[in-house]
Write an enzyme that holds these catalytic residues in place. Sequence first.
Site, short mmCIF file in Angstrom:
data_model
loop_
_atom_site.label_atom_id
_atom_site.label_comp_id
_atom_site.label_asym_id
_atom_site.label_seq_id
_atom_site.Cartn_x
_atom_site.Cartn_y
_atom_site.Cartn_z
N GLU A 261 4.07 -3.68 0.57
CA GLU A 261 4.17 -3.62 -0.89
C GLU A 261 4.84 -2.36 -1.44
O GLU A 261 4.19 -1.54 -2.11
CB GLU A 261 2.78 -3.77 -1.52
N GLU B 224 -1.11 -11.79 2.39
CA GLU B 224 -2.36 -11.51 1.67
C GLU B 224 -2.52 -12.53 0.56
O GLU B 224 -1.55 -12.87 -0.13
CB GLU B 224 -2.34 -10.12 1.00
C1 FCB Z 1 -2.95 -5.43 -2.28
C2 FCB Z 1 -3.09 -4.41 -1.15
C3 FCB Z 1 -4.38 -4.52 -0.39
C4 FCB Z 1 -5.55 -4.81 -1.30
C5 FCB Z 1 -5.26 -5.98 -2.18
C6 FCB Z 1 -6.39 -6.40 -3.07
O1 FCB Z 1 -2.08 -4.93 -3.24
O2 FCB Z 1 -2.02 -4.56 -0.25
O3 FCB Z 1 -4.55 -3.34 0.36
O4 FCB Z 1 -5.89 -3.69 -2.01
O5 FCB Z 1 -4.13 -5.71 -2.97
#
Ligand code: FCB
Length: 453
Positions: free
Chosen positions: A167, A355
């Site tokens: 990210e 994620e």
């Molecule tokens: C993302 C991050 C991860 C976590 C989630 C909720 O932005 O990569 O580490 O904090 O959000």
Amino acid sequence: MSDSFLFPDGFLWGAATSAYQIEGSPLADGAGASIWHRFSHTPGLTENGDTGDTACDHYRRFQSDVQLMANLGLNAYRFSIAWGRILPDGRGCVNAKGLDFYSRLVDELLTRGIVPNVTLYHWDLPAALDNRGGWLNRDIAEWFTDYANVMFSALGDRVQMWTTINEPWVVSDGGYLYGKLAPGHRNLFEAPIASHNLLRAHGQAVEAFRASSASGKGRIGIVVNLAPMYPGSDSTDDMMATVRADAYMNRQYLDPLFFGRYPEEMGEIFGEAWPDWPSDDMKMIAQPIDFLGINYYTREVIRYDADRKPVRAGAIRQEGSIHTETHWEVYPPGLTRILLWVRDRYGDLPLYITENGAAFYDPPVAIDGSVDDLLRVDYLREHLRAVREAIRQGVKVGGYFVWSLLDNFEWSHGYSRRFGIVHVNYETQERTIKSSGRYYAEVLRTNGAALEK
Ligand code: FCB
């Protein structure tokens, strides 16, 4: 195709974590402090003054945590390496004990048939490098590549999936523009420089990977967080704000990676803070990658907001929707949409959801040992259906990693937001599989058939 459409063969059913959020023992065995160690130890910067000093104590409990993954039936696990465990000063001397920890973790995973997906940078920059400017120093592309090479030679014989950076947008926006995340700067001029150096570091590490023996066994990519942007109305102001918001969050990273250029809107957004970048940099950034990791949490509905600098776009809260404890709207169709958009705009490379998940207020562990987190069960079901819909429409999605395996240290929110499919009692470190964990296990055991229930 009927609703019983299943996920492709070899689909990775995983869970994700990151080093600082779960490991604890941040200075053990010769590790160097990270910017998150420093940030969380600065009074007032995290909720309740929480730090990652203990977190989930995964550094000492990794074997039983891998056992837990095996019990859930996961066939993949995404985790990150703490750069400062490997190179305590960020560069120079390698710390064998740090390497050893990750080597043992990888072996443990492989023994249980779990594919390791290794992220090299999930925000915990060695503090010693921050002292030299961190992501603002052009030399960081070199530092990062040296570190990546250490990891390629140490784990390259066993790791199939490598990710350079997690990210870049959040690192720049949270770390350098709004200061909510380490290193906590608020500087319009720094944000584009940090982004650009993150991308350069990525490109240079990919180039090094191709030249290393690790490329014989593995593939490499990057992870971006994406949010589809929807205009709040059809007014020109709102429409243009939506385009800017999309450029800022989504295309600022993907256009350079795939097209070797930044979106035109960047100059309009950052004004005089937007430099002219050397064309050699752009070539380095646009190295071909083997896959793209996408983190998806929510969409945004955008309206023009002159006060919200530099993008001049604000999000409109959707009152009819469910929101998570981090105030993110639950919007599963956005996941299908973003997958189709990436495929259509950037080409047909393999995509992974690296994620996806939600913080909800969970009921306490019941006497019978259950944690009935029904909102999270719904969240997972609907988002997995959204992934399946994209696959049905021909998008090559190779896997899904739920965020997160465990409740953990949620950055400046500390331990106040729980994202896990496994509950963690931070006093005893006891792990309890939540209903969402059981549900996810059932979905992956049936290769998606349980999504019909
Ligand atoms: C993302 C991050 C991860 C976590 C989630 C909720 O932005 O990569 O580490 O904090 O959000």
